[in-house]
Scaffold this active site. Structure first.
Site: not given
Length: 385
Positions: A184, A186-189
């Site tokens: 998603f 807002n995720k790290n990837l």
């Protein structure tokens, strides 16, 4: 409310011209649905995680549903998961017809699921334990795997917060039966919407591959290349495929992930140092590395406000200073549906009930500057006076 209103947003993308170029290559190719870029993304992600049994899917929620479905979870079964998690962990199990049994957290120092509470709540109906690596910190997988082995139940790892995090040297998502990842925005990837699923053995991997695409024996790409002319359907599956645009961006984001996680750790350590002197403020996971058992992906920065402080008032003061904050998470058992459902067991959640109203999530993303961290810390200290 857009990013422009914040001096320091909660999260931010780490994108450059490479992501744009990758997307344009897909558009120029004329092939948008799951294809060669997806295969490359799966291969590279699998190499990074240490498993060839990796499938890209459209988001982590469908990865969780795919996991439960492939494991045969259904009506009459029970799935144990924490109440302090995003609701998808439970909803995906409920959609199979199973009953969800909510478990408590360990405590202020660790917001992960409590293995002892898992053991207390296992019954002959338990089919799976869903563990959530909260904030990117590994759960106690030694204890949880021992419980699962003794009681012969499956482990589903929700690794939405923890890509490339490790427990005793092994990547999260490869310690249980199935691992579910989120990409998603807002995720790290980050690819916008997206996810992946890993499995411990070839039979699970093959079943999830079928279920991902309608239960069909060949894909559209196979027929496009002339490798097949028709297909059979051997199981009632879903359409949980990812597309080429997101996969191509995912390949670039995967290259950025190790450095992004490293910078997240630096920022977290600065937070812990700067916030240590605030009376009554608790810092979960501040002693995580002293235990020597794992490596975090440092997805979010949770703090626990002092007892008696009104969180909403603190968030309003932070907002007035241009600092975006959030809550991870409203406990599942407090939602209207789950609080009334006969298929949600919600007893024995005392620590979750005590801790959740105090949790506040501070900004954390690789492009944060040290000065941004200091600004957040100063604003939080002023908001608590």
């Amino acid at each position: 409310m857009g990013k422009s209103m914040w001096k320091v947003p909660l999260s931010d993308l780490t994108f450059g011209p490479e992501e744009k170029e990758a997307a344009l290559r897909v558009l120029d190719s004329g092939w948008l649905t799951m294809g060669e870029h997806t295969l490359e993304f799966e291969r590279r992600l699998g190499e990074a995680l240490g498993t060839p049994r990796t499938l890209a899917v459209t988001n982590c929620t469908v990865a969780l549903h795919l996991a439960y479905a492939a494991l045969g979870v259904g009506p009459g079964d029970e799935v144990i998961c924490p109440s302090l998690t995003f609701v998808a962990t439970a909803n995906a199990a409920l959609l199979t017809g199973a009953t969800v049994v909510l478990a408590d957290v360990l405590g202020e120092h660790d917001l992960s699921i409590d293995p002892e509470d898992i053991a207390r709540k296992i019954t002959p109906k338990t089919r799976a334990i869903a563990v959530v690596h909260y904030a990117g910190y590994p759960c106690d997988m030694d204890a949880i795997r021992a419980i699962a082995a003794e009681r012969r139940v499956a482990i589903v790892e929700d690794v939405a917060h923890g890509p490339l995090a490790r427990w005793r040297g092994q990547a999260l998502g490869t310690l249980g039966d199935v691992g579910c990842f989120s990409f998603f925005s807002n995720k790290n990837l980050a690819v916008g919407e997206g996810g992946a699923i890993t499995s411990k053995d070839d039979s699970l991997h093959s079943r999830m591959r079928l279920l991902r695409s309608h239960g069909m024996t060949t894909l559209t790409l196979d027929r496009h290349k002339g490798h097949a002319f028709t297909y059979d359907v051997v199981e009632a599956g879903m359409n949980y495929r990812i597309d080429e645009l997101r996969s191509a961006i995912g390949v670039i984001q995967l290259e950025r992930l190790p450095e992004g996680n490293r910078r997240r750790r630096e920022i977290t350590e600065r937070y812990h140092t700067q916030l240590a002197s605030i009376a009554g403020l608790q810092l979960p996971y501040k002693d995580f590395y002293a235990r020597g058992a794992g490596e975090s992906a440092h997805h979010i920065m949770p703090v626990l406000l002092p007892e008696g402080v009104q969180r909403q008032a603190v968030m309003e003061r932070m907002k007035a200073n241009g600092i975006q904050t959030s809550v991870h998470y409203p406990p599942i058992h407090q939602f209207s549906h789950h609080g009334a459902s006969e298929r949600v067991r919600r007893d024995g959640l005392d620590r979750t009930d005590a801790i959740a109203p105090r949790e506040l999530t501070l900004p954390l993303y690789p492009r944060m500057r040290d000065g941004d961290v200091d600004l957040v810390c100063e604003a939080l200290a002023a908001s608590l006076r």
